[in-house]
Design an enzyme around this catalytic site. Structure first.
Site, PDB file in Angstrom:
ATOM      1  N   ARG A  64      40.130  43.385  44.201  1.00  0.00           N
ATOM      2  CA  ARG A  64      40.905  43.383  42.958  1.00  0.00           C
ATOM      3  C   ARG A  64      42.362  42.969  43.207  1.00  0.00           C
ATOM      4  NH1 ARG A  64      43.380  47.914  39.959  1.00  0.00           N
ATOM      5  NH2 ARG A  64      43.453  47.393  37.748  1.00  0.00           N
ATOM      6  N   HIS A  69      44.597  40.134  41.261  1.00  0.00           N
ATOM      7  CA  HIS A  69      45.873  40.428  40.622  1.00  0.00           C
ATOM      8  C   HIS A  69      47.013  39.635  41.240  1.00  0.00           C
ATOM      9  CE1 HIS A  69      44.928  44.287  38.181  1.00  0.00           C
ATOM     10  NE2 HIS A  69      43.857  43.515  38.284  1.00  0.00           N
ATOM     11  N   ASN A 104      48.885  47.118  37.129  1.00  0.00           N
ATOM     12  CA  ASN A 104      48.956  47.590  38.516  1.00  0.00           C
ATOM     13  C   ASN A 104      49.408  49.041  38.682  1.00  0.00           C
ATOM     14  OD1 ASN A 104      48.131  45.105  39.558  1.00  0.00           O
ATOM     15  ND2 ASN A 104      50.224  44.310  39.651  1.00  0.00           N
ATOM     16  N   HIS A 139      32.971  43.335  39.321  1.00  0.00           N
ATOM     17  CA  HIS A 139      32.878  44.701  38.802  1.00  0.00           C
ATOM     18  C   HIS A 139      31.558  45.366  39.183  1.00  0.00           C
ATOM     19  CE1 HIS A 139      36.127  44.147  35.436  1.00  0.00           C
ATOM     20  NE2 HIS A 139      36.617  44.123  36.655  1.00  0.00           N
TER      21      HIS A 139
END
Length: 337
Positions: A69, A73, A101, A200
């Site tokens: 992840r 990001h 975040n 996911h």
């Protein structure tokens, strides 16, 4: 002896070719990522990163998803340049305090540990951006997912973008059009959107990210008919109307720590945890067909996920003489005020 015009043209051509070749091959190389970038300068890099990821995941299984992840990001803000790793020092406004975040992004200490090992082996050679990209791949593989060769040669940013982090990273309650637009702005298409959402299949989400689906908080007071009501009741038991914001639930409740295609099977059964997961099946015909394809065929999911990860990893990287190679991933080598 008199020379014909064609002779002079031929002579000029022969003299020019080496120069043209030098230009063509010397300049684009600076902007080209390739897997063998550190083959001579840091030959054991990939072994070091792989070992660091393995240690971290052995301590905490969830860390695989967190590192994956973190790479997402990073790339969705200014490109894959390790800007997400910068702390709020030396005039930097850190991305770590952005809405996507804050109290959520994690794994920074793992990257620090790996960077320290890499610096021992190859001082001031390997970027934090490349370490983060490799760690994302290794996190996928160690969880049972596909392997791919990671193009390397990124350099680290000289700044961060709090606004970019707030606005460019898709939110868990994004509409399908917002998801499509945010991916398109990064050069990613519908296939990439659905395949990359498959990350996911591992990891957890906080109660605050899906609460609106449980308590008719959509604004019209109607139940969320895209969420299986038995599954919703289970979620409500640990995610109350108020409080418990940081309570964690698996994104894929069937195979929590295994990288596979159950994420898509869950969506089809109305058991996708996030609204941004479920709408891939309910709001767009093309994404629905892709969800069905990957639910039926794990091999096709793996193949496309690897392709899309490489594509995402190529979002506007800094190369050549741009940026820097940070010694410490959390701060610039020198303050740039």
């Amino acid at each position: 002896m008199e020379r014909s015009p064609s002779f002079f043209f031929f002579f000029f051509f022969l003299c020019s070719v080496p120069c043209l070749l030098t230009f063509c091959y010397a300049h684009p190389v600076e902007n080209y990522l390739y897997p063998q970038f550190y083959e001579k300068s840091c030959p054991h890099l990939q072994e070091i990163v792989k070992a660091g990821v393995a240690r971290a995941v052995a301590r905490e299984t969830r860390m695989a998803a967190s590192l994956l992840r973190l790479h997402f990001h990073d790339c969705f803000v200014k490109g894959c340049d390790a800007s997400v790793l910068l702390d709020g020092v030396d005039g930097i406004i850190t991305e770590k305090i952005s809405n996507p975040n804050r109290n959520s992004a994690r794994g920074f200490e793992v990257i620090d540990e790996i960077k320290a090992e890499v610096e021992k082996a190859c001082p001031e050679v390997v970027s934090c951006a490349d370490i983060l990209t490799l760690a994302a791949r290794d996190s996928t593989v160690i969880s049972g997912g596909p392997y791919w060769e990671v193009p390397l040669g990124r350099r680290d940013s000289l700044g961060a973008s709090l606004s970019g982090s707030n606005y460019n990273i898709p939110a868990p309650n994004s509409t399908i059009q917002t998801l499509i637009t945010k991916f398109k702005l990064k050069g990613l298409d519908l296939v990439d959107l659905v395949a990359l959402s498959g990350s996911h299949t591992i990891g957890f989400s906080r109660c605050t990210s899906f609460r609106q689906r449980l308590y008719n908080q959509s604004g019209n007071g109607e139940p969320d008919y895209t969420l299986d009501q038995g599954y919703a009741a289970h979620l409500r038991s640990g995610c109350p109307k108020s409080g418990g914001d940081n309570n964690l639930f698996p994104l894929d409740f069937v195979t929590v720590a295994k990288f596979d295609n159950f994420y898509y099977k869950n969506i089809i059964e109305k058991k996708g945890l996030l609204s941004s997961d479920e709408i891939l099946f309910t709001q767009n015909k093309e994404t629905m067909e892709l969800v069905e394809l990957y639910a039926e065929n794990n091999e096709k999911f793996f193949e496309q996920f690897a392709k899309s990860m490489i594509k995402m990893g190529n979002i506007t990287p800094l190369t050549g003489s741009m940026g820097e190679i940070r010694k410490n991933c959390r701060r610039l080598n020198h303050a740039h005020y």
